[in-house]
Scaffold this motif. Structure first.
Motif, PDB file in Angstrom:
ATOM      1  N   SER A  42      40.530  38.688  -8.515  1.00  0.00           N
ATOM      2  CA  SER A  42      40.283  37.472  -7.737  1.00  0.00           C
ATOM      3  C   SER A  42      40.587  36.224  -8.552  1.00  0.00           C
ATOM      4  O   SER A  42      41.186  35.262  -8.054  1.00  0.00           O
ATOM      5  N   LEU A  43      40.175  36.255  -9.837  1.00  0.00           N
ATOM      6  CA  LEU A  43      40.443  35.118 -10.703  1.00  0.00           C
ATOM      7  C   LEU A  43      41.946  34.918 -10.910  1.00  0.00           C
ATOM      8  O   LEU A  43      42.445  33.781 -10.894  1.00  0.00           O
ATOM      9  N   GLU A  44      42.655  36.028 -11.101  1.00  0.00           N
ATOM     10  CA  GLU A  44      44.106  35.924 -11.265  1.00  0.00           C
ATOM     11  C   GLU A  44      44.762  35.401  -9.995  1.00  0.00           C
ATOM     12  O   GLU A  44      45.708  34.599 -10.047  1.00  0.00           O
ATOM     13  N   LYS A  45      44.237  35.841  -8.837  1.00  0.00           N
ATOM     14  CA  LYS A  45      44.785  35.381  -7.561  1.00  0.00           C
ATOM     15  C   LYS A  45      44.534  33.886  -7.368  1.00  0.00           C
ATOM     16  O   LYS A  45      45.426  33.130  -6.949  1.00  0.00           O
ATOM     17  N   CYS A  46      43.304  33.428  -7.703  1.00  0.00           N
ATOM     18  CA  CYS A  46      42.982  32.002  -7.594  1.00  0.00           C
ATOM     19  C   CYS A  46      43.851  31.171  -8.526  1.00  0.00           C
ATOM     20  O   CYS A  46      44.332  30.088  -8.152  1.00  0.00           O
ATOM     21  N   ALA A  47      44.027  31.676  -9.736  1.00  0.00           N
ATOM     22  CA  ALA A  47      44.862  30.949 -10.693  1.00  0.00           C
ATOM     23  C   ALA A  47      46.306  30.854 -10.194  1.00  0.00           C
ATOM     24  O   ALA A  47      46.962  29.812 -10.321  1.00  0.00           O
ATOM     25  N   ALA A  48      46.795  31.960  -9.623  1.00  0.00           N
ATOM     26  CA  ALA A  48      48.157  31.943  -9.096  1.00  0.00           C
ATOM     27  C   ALA A  48      48.286  30.955  -7.941  1.00  0.00           C
ATOM     28  O   ALA A  48      49.281  30.226  -7.827  1.00  0.00           O
ATOM     29  N   GLU A  49      47.267  30.948  -7.063  1.00  0.00           N
ATOM     30  CA  GLU A  49      47.298  30.003  -5.947  1.00  0.00           C
ATOM     31  C   GLU A  49      47.256  28.562  -6.440  1.00  0.00           C
ATOM     32  O   GLU A  49      47.951  27.688  -5.905  1.00  0.00           O
ATOM     33  N   ARG A  50      46.407  28.311  -7.463  1.00  0.00           N
ATOM     34  CA  ARG A  50      46.310  26.975  -8.014  1.00  0.00           C
ATOM     35  C   ARG A  50      47.645  26.544  -8.640  1.00  0.00           C
ATOM     36  O   ARG A  50      48.110  25.422  -8.434  1.00  0.00           O
ATOM     37  N   GLN A  51      48.258  27.444  -9.366  1.00  0.00           N
ATOM     38  CA  GLN A  51      49.555  27.137  -9.952  1.00  0.00           C
ATOM     39  C   GLN A  51      50.608  26.905  -8.871  1.00  0.00           C
ATOM     40  O   GLN A  51      51.469  26.032  -8.997  1.00  0.00           O
ATOM     41  N   GLY A  52      50.488  27.672  -7.783  1.00  0.00           N
ATOM     42  CA  GLY A  52      51.427  27.482  -6.675  1.00  0.00           C
ATOM     43  C   GLY A  52      51.266  26.122  -6.024  1.00  0.00           C
ATOM     44  O   GLY A  52      52.263  25.458  -5.704  1.00  0.00           O
ATOM     45  N   ARG A  55      52.721  23.513  -8.388  1.00  0.00           N
ATOM     46  CA  ARG A  55      54.180  23.499  -8.343  1.00  0.00           C
ATOM     47  C   ARG A  55      54.691  22.875  -7.039  1.00  0.00           C
ATOM     48  O   ARG A  55      55.680  22.135  -7.038  1.00  0.00           O
ATOM     49  N   THR A  56      53.979  23.161  -5.941  1.00  0.00           N
ATOM     50  CA  THR A  56      54.382  22.583  -4.652  1.00  0.00           C
ATOM     51  C   THR A  56      54.224  21.069  -4.656  1.00  0.00           C
ATOM     52  O   THR A  56      55.096  20.329  -4.182  1.00  0.00           O
ATOM     53  N   GLN A  57      53.085  20.585  -5.200  1.00  0.00           N
ATOM     54  CA  GLN A  57      52.857  19.151  -5.276  1.00  0.00           C
ATOM     55  C   GLN A  57      53.889  18.472  -6.173  1.00  0.00           C
ATOM     56  O   GLN A  57      54.387  17.383  -5.856  1.00  0.00           O
ATOM     57  N   GLN A  58      54.200  19.115  -7.288  1.00  0.00           N
ATOM     58  CA  GLN A  58      55.205  18.545  -8.189  1.00  0.00           C
ATOM     59  C   GLN A  58      56.571  18.492  -7.511  1.00  0.00           C
ATOM     60  O   GLN A  58      57.304  17.500  -7.640  1.00  0.00           O
TER      61      GLN A  58
END
Length: 407
Positions: A42-52, A55-58
């Protein structure tokens, strides 16, 4: 024998208990291990979503600021006015060239309640001044700019009054004719009432759309030792030598004061424009003006005319009321144009002066047309005042000085 018998009975019981405990511990450890794996996932999934999301905002920010093509056409940003200015200046002519030059110049900043709740103004009254970002809505090229921005060309250099017609890069001036018709000004915060802010020292014309308001912070907005060109420092070029009023002016102002204020009041009540005689309204009637008395209003006139509000072309031809171009086109007095436009009219049309009597100039404040003359030495004589008939009837629900009297 009994002891031996009990020992034989307890041995398998203890063995069963130990086995059960071992199984429970094993199952508990297995469950904890599964929980740890699930939590890590779950933590890895949240981190991936946050990174996504990052990246989308950037990517979105990069797309917004990056040109769409080689023509440098950029993405439009959503900007909508949040407030409107009700100013003492009915037209561009006479509106001060810079803020705070006319301390008596008042305006009411009225916020759109559909977009800005009154709570947004909490705390603003603790500041003495505020910045106002607004739109130059009276620029003559706005329609072309909005219809086809890519084909709208702005002039890289504009004529500067202080340079006596000399040109300067548009970004070295405060000309309203810019690539984006956005202005920045500062004003004194006098009072706040609901969704309205009373300002003074304004250089804004009536009806100006406002995009944003920010508090003035002296510790960072006031730059000590800031450098500026020498041509900007010469204030005497734009000041009048003296301002005087004719003997008949006070009585004329008194009559117009009652008629204009009361007619505006009746228009706001009945929903239509009207013209009435002062006999129907006494001095006790409420007047829709930002000024409490005609004396206060006369002080405003004197402060405005203490600066030479004429364009350079008008100052260079002080005794000619109209010009004729080489194409035989008659150009009337440019008092209804802002001074930047007047310079272009005079210089581009290559006018030839026609002799005439002294020019009578006009200044319109709160729908009152003030007539004045100015001689070659810069002495101003204010002659008379009448009701202006050239201002649109947009005076419903205008702010009144009595709203602010107790603030």
């Amino acid at each position: 024998m009994a002891f031996i018998y009990k020992s034989k009975w307890l041995t398998p019981t203890l063995a069963a208990i130990s086995a059960t405990a071992a199984i429970s511990i094993y199952l508990l450890r297995s469950k904890l291990r599964d929980m740890e794996i699930s939590l890590k996932s779950s933590l890895e999934k949240c981190a991936a979503e946050r990174q996504g999301r990052i990246r989308t905002q950037q990517a979105l920010r990069k797309a917004l600021v990056q040109p769409k093509s080689d023509t440098m056409e950029t993405t439009s940003y959503p900007l909508t006015p949040i407030a409107i200015i009700q100013s003492c200046f009915s037209t561009r002519n006479g509106t001060p060239r810079q803020p705070l030059l006319v301390p008596h110049a008042r305006a009411c900043l009225i916020f759109d309640l559909a977009r800005v709740p009154p709570a947004s103004l909490e705390g603003l009254g603790e500041y003495s001044h505020c910045w106002i970002i607004y739109v130059f809505h009276l620029n003559t090229d706005l329609e072309k700019l909005w219809k086809d921005p890519s084909k709208s060309k702005f002039k890289a250099k504009v004529r500067v009054p202080r340079l006596k017609g000399g040109k300067m890069g548009v970004f070295a001036t405060r000309s309203p004719h810019r690539p984006n018709p956005i202005g920045l000004t500062v004003a004194k915060v006098e009072a706040i009432h609901g969704n309205m802010v009373l300002l003074s020292g304004v250089d804004l014309v009536d009806g100006t759309p406002v995009l944003d308001v920010k508090p003035y912070l002296p510790y960072c907005d006031c730059i000590q030792g800031a450098a500026l060109p020498k041509w900007v420092e010469d204030d005497n070029l734009l000041t009048a030598a003296s301002v005087n009023f004719s003997d008949d002016f006070p009585s004329a102002l008194a009559e117009c004061w009652v008629i204009a204020r009361c007619s505006l009041l009746l228009a706001s009540l009945c929903g239509e424009s009207c013209c009435i005689s002062p006999v129907y309204f006494g001095p006790s009637q409420e007047k829709t003006s930002l000024y409490a008395s005609q004396n206060e209003f006369q002080s405003l006139i004197k402060q405005v005319l203490s600066w030479d509000i004429r364009s350079l072309s008008q100052r260079d031809r002080p005794h000619n009321s109209l010009y004729i171009t080489r194409s035989s086109t008659v150009v009337h007095k440019t008092s209804d144009l802002d001074y930047w436009q007047a310079e272009e009219v005079a210089c581009e049309s290559d006018p030839v002066a026609l002799p005439s009597e002294d020019i009578i100039y006009h200044l319109i404040l709160e729908r009152l047309d003030v007539s004045y003359r100015i001689d070659c030495h810069g002495n101003v004589l204010v002659e008379k005042v009448t009701l202006s008939s050239n201002i649109p009837e947009n005076n419903r629900n205008r702010s009144n000085y009595k709203i602010w009297r107790d603030n």
